[in-house]
Design a protein around this motif. Structure first.
Motif, PDB file in Angstrom:
ATOM      1  N   MET A   1       0.998  -1.369  -0.059  1.00 44.48           N
ATOM      2  CA  MET A   1       0.000   0.100  -0.212  1.00 44.48           C
ATOM      3  C   MET A   1       0.921   1.204  -0.019  1.00 44.48           C
ATOM      4  SD  MET A   1      -3.037   1.335   2.580  1.00 44.48           S
ATOM      5  CE  MET A   1      -4.060  -0.227   2.290  1.00 44.48           C
ATOM      6  N   ARG A   2       0.533   2.307  -0.586  1.00 39.86           N
ATOM      7  CA  ARG A   2       1.150   3.598  -0.838  1.00 39.86           C
ATOM      8  C   ARG A   2       0.336   4.514   0.013  1.00 39.86           C
ATOM      9  NH1 ARG A   2       3.410   3.939  -6.805  1.00 39.86           N
ATOM     10  NH2 ARG A   2       3.505   1.864  -7.082  1.00 39.86           N
ATOM     11  N   ILE A   3       1.460   5.412   0.204  1.00 41.56           N
ATOM     12  CA  ILE A   3       0.824   6.621   1.062  1.00 41.56           C
ATOM     13  C   ILE A   3      -0.264   7.538   0.483  1.00 41.56           C
ATOM     14  CG2 ILE A   3       1.503   8.888   2.434  1.00 41.56           C
ATOM     15  CD1 ILE A   3       4.148   7.743   2.726  1.00 41.56           C
ATOM     16  N   CYS A   4      -0.282   7.475  -0.862  1.00 39.89           N
ATOM     17  CA  CYS A   4      -1.244   8.255  -1.641  1.00 39.89           C
ATOM     18  C   CYS A   4      -2.582   7.491  -1.263  1.00 39.89           C
ATOM     19  CB  CYS A   4      -1.088   8.329  -2.918  1.00 39.89           C
ATOM     20  SG  CYS A   4      -0.606   6.927  -4.081  1.00 39.89           S
ATOM     21  N   ASP A   5      -2.515   6.004  -1.095  1.00 36.38           N
ATOM     22  CA  ASP A   5      -3.658   5.237  -1.025  1.00 36.38           C
ATOM     23  C   ASP A   5      -4.453   5.340   0.389  1.00 36.38           C
ATOM     24  OD1 ASP A   5      -3.189   3.929  -3.474  1.00 36.38           O
ATOM     25  OD2 ASP A   5      -2.152   2.258  -2.611  1.00 36.38           O
ATOM     26  N   LYS A   7      -4.082   8.304   1.914  1.00 33.92           N
ATOM     27  CA  LYS A   7      -4.649   9.590   1.804  1.00 33.92           C
ATOM     28  C   LYS A   7      -6.455   9.544   1.308  1.00 33.92           C
ATOM     29  CE  LYS A   7      -0.912  12.781   1.991  1.00 33.92           C
ATOM     30  NZ  LYS A   7      -0.619  13.992   1.328  1.00 33.92           N
TER      31      LYS A   7
END
Length: 82
Positions: A1-5, A7
């Motif tokens: 999982m990415r940080i933009c996910d 957010k």
């Protein structure tokens, strides 16, 4: 999982079913690369443009579950940064 996910997910307190808002930022340990907390801007804050009243700093250990659309957290007391 990415940080933009992260957010794009809404944060909800399971203690009182209150919507806290969406993840605005994350804190992480530089040495380990692990997330230590998520930060949710308080009401009336949109990316810091309309004032920066309060924000919720939620330690990663207080996160109960991360779902497709929401993040469930268990806040024992208000953890706000002024």
């Amino acid at each position: 999982m990415r940080i933009c996910d992260l957010k794009q997910k809404e944060v909800i307190n399971v203690k009182d079913c209150r919507r806290l808002g969406f993840v605005g930022d994350v804190d992480f340990d530089i040495q380990t690369g692990k997330i230590t907390a998520i930060i949710v801007p308080g009401p009336g804050c949109i990316w810091g443009f309309l004032g920066r009243e309060k924000e919720y700093v939620i330690p990663f250990c207080d996160i109960c579950q991360i779902g497709d659309d929401i993040i469930l957290v268990e806040l024992k007391e208000k953890k706000e940064k002024e």
